[in-house]
Design a protein around this motif. Structure first.
Motif, PDB file in Angstrom:
ATOM      1  N   MET A  73      -8.775   7.372   4.542  1.00  0.00           N
ATOM      2  CA  MET A  73      -8.320   6.136   3.878  1.00  0.00           C
ATOM      3  C   MET A  73      -7.536   5.256   4.865  1.00  0.00           C
ATOM      4  SD  MET A  73      -8.292   9.002   2.017  1.00  0.00           S
ATOM      5  CE  MET A  73      -9.098   9.654   0.573  1.00  0.00           C
ATOM      6  N   ILE A  74      -6.776   5.908   5.760  1.00  0.00           N
ATOM      7  CA  ILE A  74      -6.058   5.142   6.796  1.00  0.00           C
ATOM      8  C   ILE A  74      -7.077   4.500   7.741  1.00  0.00           C
ATOM      9  CG2 ILE A  74      -4.457   5.307   8.755  1.00  0.00           C
ATOM     10  CD1 ILE A  74      -3.199   7.767   7.307  1.00  0.00           C
ATOM     11  N   VAL A 102      -0.271   3.214   8.113  1.00  0.00           N
ATOM     12  CA  VAL A 102      -0.202   4.626   7.692  1.00  0.00           C
ATOM     13  C   VAL A 102       0.750   4.761   6.501  1.00  0.00           C
ATOM     14  CG1 VAL A 102       0.632   6.922   8.397  1.00  0.00           C
ATOM     15  CG2 VAL A 102      -0.790   5.587   9.967  1.00  0.00           C
ATOM     16  N   GLU A 103       1.916   4.135   6.620  1.00  0.00           N
ATOM     17  CA  GLU A 103       2.907   4.253   5.537  1.00  0.00           C
ATOM     18  C   GLU A 103       2.404   3.599   4.251  1.00  0.00           C
ATOM     19  OE1 GLU A 103       6.888   2.884   6.471  1.00  0.00           O
ATOM     20  OE2 GLU A 103       7.671   4.017   4.768  1.00  0.00           O
ATOM     21  N   MET A 104       1.788   2.446   4.414  1.00  0.00           N
ATOM     22  CA  MET A 104       1.295   1.720   3.238  1.00  0.00           C
ATOM     23  C   MET A 104       0.228   2.552   2.511  1.00  0.00           C
ATOM     24  SD  MET A 104      -0.426  -2.024   3.327  1.00  0.00           S
ATOM     25  CE  MET A 104      -2.001  -1.555   4.007  1.00  0.00           C
ATOM     26  N   VAL A 105      -0.695   3.100   3.266  1.00  0.00           N
ATOM     27  CA  VAL A 105      -1.809   3.829   2.642  1.00  0.00           C
ATOM     28  C   VAL A 105      -1.328   5.168   2.058  1.00  0.00           C
ATOM     29  CG1 VAL A 105      -4.028   4.959   3.076  1.00  0.00           C
ATOM     30  CG2 VAL A 105      -3.546   2.726   4.100  1.00  0.00           C
ATOM     31  N   LEU A 128       6.958  11.345  -3.453  1.00  0.00           N
ATOM     32  CA  LEU A 128       8.004  11.057  -2.482  1.00  0.00           C
ATOM     33  C   LEU A 128       7.443  11.236  -1.081  1.00  0.00           C
ATOM     34  CD1 LEU A 128      10.601  13.961  -2.257  1.00  0.00           C
ATOM     35  CD2 LEU A 128       8.658  14.084  -3.760  1.00  0.00           C
ATOM     36  N   SER A 129       8.136  10.696  -0.109  1.00  0.00           N
ATOM     37  CA  SER A 129       7.747  10.975   1.271  1.00  0.00           C
ATOM     38  C   SER A 129       8.919  11.684   1.919  1.00  0.00           C
ATOM     39  CB  SER A 129       7.413   9.674   2.025  1.00  0.00           C
ATOM     40  OG  SER A 129       8.591   9.111   2.556  1.00  0.00           O
ATOM     41  N   GLY A 130       8.689  12.152   3.126  1.00  0.00           N
ATOM     42  CA  GLY A 130       9.763  12.847   3.839  1.00  0.00           C
ATOM     43  C   GLY A 130      10.952  11.949   4.126  1.00  0.00           C
ATOM     44  N   ALA A 172       4.041  12.569   0.583  1.00  0.00           N
ATOM     45  CA  ALA A 172       3.328  11.875   1.668  1.00  0.00           C
ATOM     46  C   ALA A 172       3.936  12.320   2.994  1.00  0.00           C
ATOM     47  CB  ALA A 172       3.469  10.365   1.502  1.00  0.00           C
ATOM     48  N   PRO A 173       3.096  12.646   3.993  1.00  0.00           N
ATOM     49  CA  PRO A 173       3.612  13.228   5.241  1.00  0.00           C
ATOM     50  C   PRO A 173       4.221  12.195   6.188  1.00  0.00           C
ATOM     51  CG  PRO A 173       1.233  13.039   5.389  1.00  0.00           C
ATOM     52  CD  PRO A 173       1.621  12.525   4.022  1.00  0.00           C
TER      53      PRO A 173
END
Ligand SMILES: Nc1ncnc2c1ncn2[C@@H]1O[C@H](COP(=O)(O)OP(=O)(O)O)[C@@H](O)[C@H]1O
Ligand SMILES: CC(=O)N[C@@H](CCC(=O)OP(=O)(O)O)C(=O)O
Length: 297
Positions: A73-74, A102-105, A128-130, A172-173
């Motif tokens: 997807m990225i 990357v962050e947006m997707v 959530l993300s890290g 999200a990583p």
């Protein structure tokens, strides 16, 4: 009203449910980290089925933690924006413009799709993300990968809070740096680090192959760390499989009981692995005498 015809399929289904009891007992209260790779995310239907399995796990007392990827997807979004991207050792070289995409997707599109799918099956999930709640802190993975991060500290407090509330974390990583930078973490690496920090009972890496294949293309159902190192040296383990097997080794060394690399596109892959005697994919564990998919201890 229930159909009362006792045809063979229904009898087999009832038997499978009955035979699941020892596995259900075995995994009550267990922490199972599931990495859902971008290539394993199929149609809306496949996503709904994955979500249903995760909700079922939670219903029977397992604490599932979803860590997702989203590489394809990225790639698609970068191509649309005409930003070139390349990989080294299975990891995306990430400059500032790439990081933004990357962050947006990951945090936007992919994370919310999974959260929504779990909600659609009657579960409660929180994305959530890290970067949230100081959860994952990173250092640069290597000088030639740009903003790719290696988790250096993981604060699992937020995850335990969600477990206690019956909420499934969907992660999200991404990670934060000491100076507020954002880092792109390979999804497998993030899942392994989170699983180790939680001392998880199982780490399931869902991808688009039946497992780790040998030089003849056959699935290796059980792999020792020595075999992984040999297959990597020989170039049989390559590309995106490198971060997965590296993750498996690091997770085992970090205290995860066992790691399984399996095909996330197969129907009910996670349930099959956890709750039946038919394990799926390739199993990696430190001590071959340790129990796997066992009858209850
Ligand atoms: N020995 C191997 N066994 C299985 N897959 C391998 C092996 N070596 C390389 N691969 C590749 O690794 C891919 C999985 O990694 P990747 O594409 O990054 O998946 P994901 O998006 O699910 O994280 C497989 O589709 C396959 O092309
Ligand atoms: C550093 C790095 O490579 N990050 C990955 C993060 C997403 C990911 O891991 O996606 P899959 O699991 O679908 O491959 C990337 O930018 O593609």
């Amino acid at each position: 009203m229930k159909a009362r015809d006792m045809n063979r399929d229904w009898i087999a289904t009832a038997r499978t449910l009955s035979e699941a009891l020892p596995y259900l007992q075995r995994y009550t209260g267990a922490i199972v980290v599931i990495k859902l790779g971008g290539h394993a995310m199929g149609s809306a239907q496949a996503m709904a089925e994955f979500a249903r399995d995760v909700v079922l796990m939670r219903q029977v007392g397992v604490n599932p933690v979803i860590v997702h990827g989203g590489g394809p997807m990225i790639n698609e979004m970068l191509a649309r924006l005409d930003i070139r991207s390349n990989f080294k050792g299975g990891k995306r070289v990430t400059d500032a413009a790439t990081m933004e995409v990357v962050e947006m997707v990951l945090s936007g599109t992919v994370n919310k799709r999974i959260v929504q799918a779990i909600g659609g099956q009657g579960g409660r999930a929180a994305g959530l993300s890290g970067k949230d709640a100081g959860f994952i802190t990173c250092t640069p993975a290597s000088t030639d990968l740009g903003l790719v991060g290696e988790p250096s500290a993981i604060d699992t407090a937020i995850l335990h809070t969600l477990f206690d509330a019956g909420v499934i974390p969907v992660i999200a990583p991404l990670g934060g740096g000491p100076d507020g930078e954002t880092y792109n973490i390979n999804g497998d690496t993030a899942a392994g680090a989170i699983a180790a920090a939680l001392r998880a009972d199982r780490l399931l890496l869902l991808t688009d192959t039946d497992g780790v294949l040998d030089a003849e293309g056959h699935v290796v159902t059980e792999l020792t760390p020595e075999q992984i190192r040999a297959l990597t040296r020989e170039g049989v383990i390559a590309g995106g499989m490198i971060p997965k097997t590296e993750t498996a080794l690091a997770a085992i060394a970090g205290g995860v009981r066992a790691v399984v690399i399996l095909d996330g596109r197969a129907p009910n892959a996670t349930l099959l692995e956890l709750f039946t005697e038919h394990g799926a994919g390739s199993l990696i564990r430190a001590d071959p005498s340790a129990l796997t998919n066992p009858a209850p201890a």
